[in-house]
Design a protein around this motif. Structure first.
Motif, PDB file in Angstrom:
ATOM      1  N   ASP A 285       0.828  -1.213   0.000  1.00 37.66           N
ATOM      2  CA  ASP A 285       0.000   0.000   0.000  1.00 37.66           C
ATOM      3  C   ASP A 285       0.859   1.260   0.000  1.00 37.66           C
ATOM      4  OD1 ASP A 285      -2.375  -1.413  -0.067  1.00 37.66           O
ATOM      5  OD2 ASP A 285      -2.573  -1.463   2.122  1.00 37.66           O
ATOM      6  N   VAL A 286       2.002   1.210   0.651  1.00 36.33           N
ATOM      7  CA  VAL A 286       2.918   2.347   0.682  1.00 36.33           C
ATOM      8  C   VAL A 286       3.738   2.383  -0.607  1.00 36.33           C
ATOM      9  CG1 VAL A 286       4.906   3.361   1.870  1.00 36.33           C
ATOM     10  CG2 VAL A 286       3.018   2.401   3.199  1.00 36.33           C
ATOM     11  N   PHE A 287       4.167   1.227  -1.077  1.00 39.61           N
ATOM     12  CA  PHE A 287       5.043   1.127  -2.240  1.00 39.61           C
ATOM     13  C   PHE A 287       4.252   0.762  -3.500  1.00 39.61           C
ATOM     14  CE2 PHE A 287       7.825   0.583   1.383  1.00 39.61           C
ATOM     15  CZ  PHE A 287       8.906   1.374   1.045  1.00 39.61           C
ATOM     16  N   TRP A 288       3.107   1.378  -3.717  1.00 38.51           N
ATOM     17  CA  TRP A 288       2.242   1.069  -4.862  1.00 38.51           C
ATOM     18  C   TRP A 288       2.931   1.362  -6.190  1.00 38.51           C
ATOM     19  CZ3 TRP A 288       1.394   5.482  -7.566  1.00 38.51           C
ATOM     20  CH2 TRP A 288       1.526   6.689  -6.865  1.00 38.51           C
ATOM     21  N   ALA A 289       3.741   2.415  -6.262  1.00 39.38           N
ATOM     22  CA  ALA A 289       4.446   2.710  -7.518  1.00 39.38           C
ATOM     23  C   ALA A 289       5.483   1.622  -7.800  1.00 39.38           C
ATOM     24  CB  ALA A 289       5.099   4.086  -7.466  1.00 39.38           C
TER      25      ALA A 289
END
Length: 167
Positions: free
Chosen positions: A35-39
């Motif tokens: 969710d934090v590292f979606w990119a």
């Protein structure tokens, strides 16, 4: 259990660990929080090994201009490129006065006279020297009325460069 049996058991455990570490799945580092590292997750879904780097951003500047930008390159492209071609652009950022000028101009176009009024900026000759460096490197452009602005296409690269060197 004899010393010989314990040594054999230990050797088997070490061999099993070495086998697991040599498997491709074991060498991949899982994303800590998707969710934090979606990119990053999106990049991983599109690019295989040895990978790629991506910079992207959506920025609305204080003067109302919007920059939506993305650039990526594969690991092979980046490692195989001649990095000396970027020296001018990087060197232009490597001066405190130029960084301050860019930060000020990101709030809206400014003339050299406006920029000389920044506390501690120096003489108009010094300001013009820094402006020439920034224009030559593509970090600034001139717009009507002798004003300078950061080109929209350079906003995200500039901000991600600053973000990338934070510790």
């Amino acid at each position: 259990m004899s010393d010989s049996d314990r040594l054999d058991a230990l050797e088997r455990r070490v061999a099993e660990l070495e086998k697991r570490l040599s498997e491709p799945a074991a060498r991949q580092t899982p994303t800590p929080d998707p969710d934090v590292f979606w990119a990053l997750e999106g990049l991983l879904a599109r690019v295989g090994d040895p990978g790629a780097a991506l910079i992207t951003g959506h920025v609305t500047l204080p003067d109302g201009r919007t920059a939506r930008w993305q650039q990526g390159a594969t690991t092979g492209e980046l490692l195989g490129a001649d990095w000396t071609e970027q020296v001018t652009a990087l060197a232009a950022l490597a001066h405190p006065a130029r960084i301050r000028l860019l930060q000020h101009v990101l709030h809206g176009p400014a003339t050299a006279a406006d920029l000389t009024r920044i506390e501690g900026m120096g003489t108009s000759g010094q300001v013009y020297h820094h402006l020439r460096q920034l224009v030559a490197a593509g970090w600034l452009q001139t717009v009507g009325g002798g004003r300078y602005e950061v080109p929209v296409a350079r906003v995200v690269p500039l901000l991600t460069t600053i973000l990338g060197v934070r510790r």
